[in-house]
Every structure is written in structure tokens, then in C-alpha cells.
Write a protein that holds these residues in place. Structure first.
Motif, short mmCIF file in Angstrom:
data_model
loop_
_atom_site.label_atom_id
_atom_site.label_comp_id
_atom_site.label_asym_id
_atom_site.label_seq_id
_atom_site.Cartn_x
_atom_site.Cartn_y
_atom_site.Cartn_z
N PRO A 228 0.83 -1.20 0.00
CA PRO A 228 0.00 0.00 0.00
C PRO A 228 0.87 1.25 0.00
O PRO A 228 1.94 1.28 0.60
N GLY A 229 0.42 2.25 -0.72
CA GLY A 229 1.13 3.52 -0.77
C GLY A 229 0.14 4.67 -0.72
O GLY A 229 -1.06 4.47 -0.64
N ARG A 230 0.68 5.88 -0.80
CA ARG A 230 -0.18 7.07 -0.73
C ARG A 230 0.41 8.14 -1.64
O ARG A 230 1.61 8.36 -1.66
N ASN A 231 -0.44 8.79 -2.42
CA ASN A 231 -0.02 9.90 -3.25
C ASN A 231 0.37 11.05 -2.32
O ASN A 231 -0.45 11.51 -1.52
N GLY B 143 -2.83 12.66 -1.04
CA GLY B 143 -3.09 11.81 0.12
C GLY B 143 -3.93 10.60 -0.23
O GLY B 143 -4.29 9.81 0.63
N GLN B 144 -4.25 10.43 -1.51
CA GLN B 144 -5.07 9.32 -1.98
C GLN B 144 -4.31 8.00 -1.87
O GLN B 144 -3.19 7.89 -2.37
N PRO B 145 -4.87 6.98 -1.21
CA PRO B 145 -4.17 5.68 -1.13
C PRO B 145 -4.21 4.95 -2.47
O PRO B 145 -5.15 5.10 -3.24
N HIS B 146 -3.17 4.18 -2.75
CA HIS B 146 -3.13 3.35 -3.95
C HIS B 146 -2.15 2.21 -3.69
O HIS B 146 -1.41 2.21 -2.72
#
Length: 115
Positions: free
Chosen positions: A61-64, A68-71
Motif C-alpha cells: 500500500p502507498g499514498r499519493n 493523500g489518496q491511497p493506492h
């Protein structure tokens, strides 16, 4: 310190007495061979220097950072480097040596299996 292929070729040209074109070709051939070995065999060992290996990384899991959007960060393969005991000892002369590395008057050498 960054060393470019041009600087390596210039060093070969000055020290080996080859033409500049030959020196550039030698450097290119060396790096092409390294790339080929790493891609085909997933590993490259350079004695008394270190080991390049390909490692698989799982998706995570990561985050922009902007929104702040997770992706999900996709799975991928990365190249890692592990320094040889000799290189580690030369970089850290004040630390205790590995049992495989021993000091000699002329510098550091890897202990042979027979010793």
C-alpha cells in the motif's frame, strides 16, 4: 563521488595505452556484459568487490504525497548490491574484521579456505 563512463574510458586510455575509441568500447562492453548477466542470471558476483542480485518486491500500500489518496504500489524487481567482506573492511578500517578477512602488511586480503 560519481564516476562516468567517459571518465573510466579516459582512465583506461591514459593507463593502458589503447586508443580512446578502444577504451570507450571496453567500458561499454564491460557494462553491457554486467547488465546481461544480471538480467539473465539474476545475480552477478565480482570477486573482492561485491554481489549484484535481483530481488522481487511484493505489492504494497502507498499514498499519493500530493493528494493523500491511497493506492497500491505494484510488484517489481529491484537490483540490490552487497559489498564483499574485503570492500566492507576497506571502507571501515577501524571496525573489527570479519573472520574471512585478515590484515597483511600490504593491505587487506581475503583469507583463503586452506588457512
Amino acid at each position: 563521488m560519481t564516476v562516468t563512463k567517459v571518465e573510466l574510458a579516459n582512465h583506461l586510455w591514459e593507463t593502458m595505452g589503447t586508443t580512446h575509441k578502444e577504451a570507450v568500447q571496453m567500458v561499454e562492453a564491460f557494462f553491457d556484459n554486467m547488465r546481461e548477466c544480471i538480467v539473465e542470471h539474476s545475480e552477478l558476483m565480482l570477486s573482492n568487490f561485491g554481489r549484484f542480485a535481483v530481488r522481487d518486491k511484493a505489492p504494497r500500500p502507498g499514498r499519493n504525497p500530493i493528494t493523500g489518496q491511497p493506492h497500491v504500489i505494484k510488484a517489481r524487481r529491484v537490483v540490490t548490491f552487497s559489498a564483499s567482506p574485503l570492500l566492507r573492511a576497506r571502507c571501515n578500517p577501524d571496525l573489527p574484521l570479519s573472520p574471512k578477512v585478515k590484515r597483511r602488511k600490504s593491505g587487506l586480503n581475503v583469507a583463503s579456505e586452506a588457512e
